[in-house]
Motif scaffolding. Structure first.
Motif, PDB file in Angstrom:
ATOM      1  N   GLU A  31      28.758  77.232  23.360  1.00 33.83           N
ATOM      2  CA  GLU A  31      27.653  77.560  22.445  1.00 33.83           C
ATOM      3  C   GLU A  31      27.196  76.336  21.661  1.00 33.83           C
ATOM      4  N   ALA A  32      28.146  75.494  21.260  1.00 37.10           N
ATOM      5  CA  ALA A  32      27.814  74.332  20.432  1.00 37.10           C
ATOM      6  C   ALA A  32      27.273  73.159  21.231  1.00 37.10           C
ATOM      7  N   ASN A  33      27.382  73.224  22.568  1.00 35.64           N
ATOM      8  CA  ASN A  33      26.991  72.078  23.387  1.00 35.64           C
ATOM      9  C   ASN A  33      26.083  72.495  24.539  1.00 35.64           C
ATOM     10  N   ALA A  34      25.166  73.404  24.239  1.00 37.92           N
ATOM     11  CA  ALA A  34      24.258  73.907  25.271  1.00 37.92           C
ATOM     12  C   ALA A  34      23.352  72.821  25.831  1.00 37.92           C
ATOM     13  N   ASN A  35      23.227  71.702  25.113  1.00 39.78           N
ATOM     14  CA  ASN A  35      22.356  70.610  25.565  1.00 39.78           C
ATOM     15  C   ASN A  35      23.018  69.720  26.614  1.00 39.78           C
ATOM     16  N   LEU A  36      24.322  69.863  26.826  1.00 43.37           N
ATOM     17  CA  LEU A  36      25.023  69.009  27.778  1.00 43.37           C
ATOM     18  C   LEU A  36      24.716  69.420  29.212  1.00 43.37           C
ATOM     19  N   ASP A  37      24.733  68.438  30.115  1.00 46.38           N
ATOM     20  CA  ASP A  37      24.551  68.788  31.511  1.00 46.38           C
ATOM     21  C   ASP A  37      25.851  69.386  32.059  1.00 46.38           C
ATOM     22  N   GLY A  38      25.797  69.894  33.287  1.00 46.75           N
ATOM     23  CA  GLY A  38      26.925  70.639  33.833  1.00 46.75           C
ATOM     24  C   GLY A  38      28.222  69.864  33.862  1.00 46.75           C
ATOM     25  N   ARG A  39      28.196  68.614  34.367  1.00 46.09           N
ATOM     26  CA  ARG A  39      29.409  67.820  34.481  1.00 46.09           C
ATOM     27  C   ARG A  39      30.024  67.552  33.120  1.00 46.09           C
ATOM     28  N   ALA A  40      29.197  67.203  32.149  1.00 49.72           N
ATOM     29  CA  ALA A  40      29.704  66.896  30.813  1.00 49.72           C
ATOM     30  C   ALA A  40      30.287  68.143  30.153  1.00 49.72           C
ATOM     31  N   LEU A  41      29.642  69.286  30.353  1.00 45.16           N
ATOM     32  CA  LEU A  41      30.143  70.520  29.750  1.00 45.16           C
ATOM     33  C   LEU A  41      31.455  70.947  30.399  1.00 45.16           C
ATOM     34  N   LYS A  42      31.564  70.783  31.703  1.00 50.57           N
ATOM     35  CA  LYS A  42      32.832  71.074  32.390  1.00 50.57           C
ATOM     36  C   LYS A  42      33.958  70.228  31.805  1.00 50.57           C
ATOM     37  N   ASP A  43      33.715  68.927  31.695  1.00 55.56           N
ATOM     38  CA  ASP A  43      34.746  68.020  31.201  1.00 55.56           C
ATOM     39  C   ASP A  43      35.136  68.334  29.766  1.00 55.56           C
ATOM     40  N   LEU A  44      34.137  68.632  28.934  1.00 53.23           N
ATOM     41  CA  LEU A  44      34.429  68.945  27.539  1.00 53.23           C
ATOM     42  C   LEU A  44      35.230  70.240  27.436  1.00 53.23           C
ATOM     43  N   GLY A  45      34.873  71.237  28.229  1.00 52.96           N
ATOM     44  CA  GLY A  45      35.623  72.485  28.222  1.00 52.96           C
ATOM     45  C   GLY A  45      37.062  72.275  28.627  1.00 52.96           C
ATOM     46  N   ASP A  46      37.283  71.542  29.711  1.00 50.96           N
ATOM     47  CA  ASP A  46      38.646  71.236  30.152  1.00 50.96           C
ATOM     48  C   ASP A  46      39.433  70.531  29.050  1.00 50.96           C
ATOM     49  N   THR A  47      38.811  69.530  28.436  1.00 53.02           N
ATOM     50  CA  THR A  47      39.493  68.723  27.428  1.00 53.02           C
ATOM     51  C   THR A  47      39.869  69.551  26.209  1.00 53.02           C
ATOM     52  N   GLU A  48      38.920  70.321  25.705  1.00 48.07           N
ATOM     53  CA  GLU A  48      39.170  71.087  24.484  1.00 48.07           C
ATOM     54  C   GLU A  48      40.186  72.207  24.710  1.00 48.07           C
ATOM     55  N   ALA A  49      40.101  72.881  25.842  1.00 45.25           N
ATOM     56  CA  ALA A  49      41.061  73.950  26.127  1.00 45.25           C
ATOM     57  C   ALA A  49      42.460  73.382  26.336  1.00 45.25           C
ATOM     58  N   GLN A  50      42.552  72.246  27.030  1.00 45.03           N
ATOM     59  CA  GLN A  50      43.855  71.604  27.231  1.00 45.03           C
ATOM     60  C   GLN A  50      44.470  71.201  25.896  1.00 45.03           C
ATOM     61  N   LYS A  51      43.670  70.622  25.031  1.00 44.03           N
ATOM     62  CA  LYS A  51      44.167  70.180  23.732  1.00 44.03           C
ATOM     63  C   LYS A  51      44.716  71.364  22.929  1.00 44.03           C
ATOM     64  N   LEU A  52      43.987  72.462  22.925  1.00 42.49           N
ATOM     65  CA  LEU A  52      44.430  73.636  22.170  1.00 42.49           C
ATOM     66  C   LEU A  52      45.715  74.216  22.753  1.00 42.49           C
ATOM     67  N   ILE A  53      45.749  74.385  24.068  1.00 39.59           N
ATOM     68  CA  ILE A  53      46.928  74.988  24.704  1.00 39.59           C
ATOM     69  C   ILE A  53      48.155  74.099  24.525  1.00 39.59           C
TER      70      ILE A  53
END
Length: 258
Positions: A31-53
């Motif tokens: 929701e906060a990064n709707a402006n990112l392209d697909g590759r960047a959003l994929k990478d950010l999602g992976d990174t943030e979820a990994q960090k939290l877990i």
């Protein structure tokens, strides 16, 4: 309740809590990064979820080992009696496209056995946990439905579908496909195109708890926390369909060129 049951309940609660929190975080990231392209959003999602877990597991079970798609592997896990196997974001394509057929996988292997699995499906509202699942959905009228990749369905599965006169049902992540057999949205999921332990550990734990058949394409058992985490193929299906599905899979494998 025995100490074993108490421990299993605590592990299941932690798996649920971690998967739920990661799924919630992923929705916030998207929701906060709707402006990112697909590759960047994929990478950010992976990174943030990994960090939290990783942070939650380090806080609650600091002595346990972890195998994750998004972190460096360590041989130390092979000497640990407790190993968490996680996929912080299964179905990055679907996540980046704004779809709901992605998942978070959190599994626990204890002394070589797949003991606990939690799968958050497309957000924090629907989380399947092996401890809570007791059965699968009832049979339905009509042809067998096989869950298949929406972007790259394996030729093997097309041959199996032809043999069974089955319907192919396209959907996203591996966790979503396996969970669809539990929920009754499909009757089988067959994969032969290459996966790793984190792609299937958590949803397979749920599928086993639901009484579904789970195996490799050759019928052997799916085994986790191996030195090489490559686990390229699997079959999940309703138990009453096992013989028909496995016979069709065997025939399809025999027909493949060397």
């Amino acid at each position: 309740m025995s100490s074993h049951e108490t421990s299993r309940a605590a592990d299941s609660l932690l798996a649920r809590t971690v998967a739920t929190a990661a799924a919630r975080r992923l929705l916030e990231v998207r929701e906060a990064n709707a402006n990112l392209d697909g590759r960047a959003l994929k990478d950010l999602g992976d990174t943030e979820a990994q960090k939290l877990i990783a942070g939650m597991l380090a806080e609650h079970v600091p002595d346990d080992a972890v195998l994750s798609e998004e972190a460096a592997d360590s041989e130390a896990r092979l000497r640990s009696s407790r190993v968490w196997i996680i996929d912080p974001l299964d179905g990055t394509r679907e996540f980046s496209e704004g779809r709901a057929d992605w998942a978070v996988h959190v599994a626990l292997v204890i002394d070589g056995d797949l003991a606990v699995g939690a799968v958050a499906l497309g957000g924090p509202e629907v989380v399947l946990v092996s401890e809570d699942v007791t059965t699968h959905a009832p049979a339905h009228e009509g042809p067998i439905r096989i869950a298949v990749s929406r972007t790259r369905p394996p030729v093997l599965v097309e041959h199996v579908a032809d043999a069974l006169d089955a319907e192919l049902v396209p959907m996203g992540s591996a966790g979503v496909k396996i969970s669809s057999v539990v929920s009754g949205a499909s009757d089988a999921y067959i994969h032969g195109g290459g996966q790793y332990e984190w792609d299937s550990a958590a949803p397979i734990a749920v599928a086993r708890a639901a009484g579904l058949h789970t195996s490799r394409l050759d019928g052997s058992t799916l085994v986790y926390n191996q030195p090489n985490p490559y686990l390229p193929d699997l079959v999940v299906c309703r138990p009453e369909l096992k013989d028909r599905v496995m016979a069709a899979v065997s025939a399809a494998l025999a027909d493949q060129p060397e």
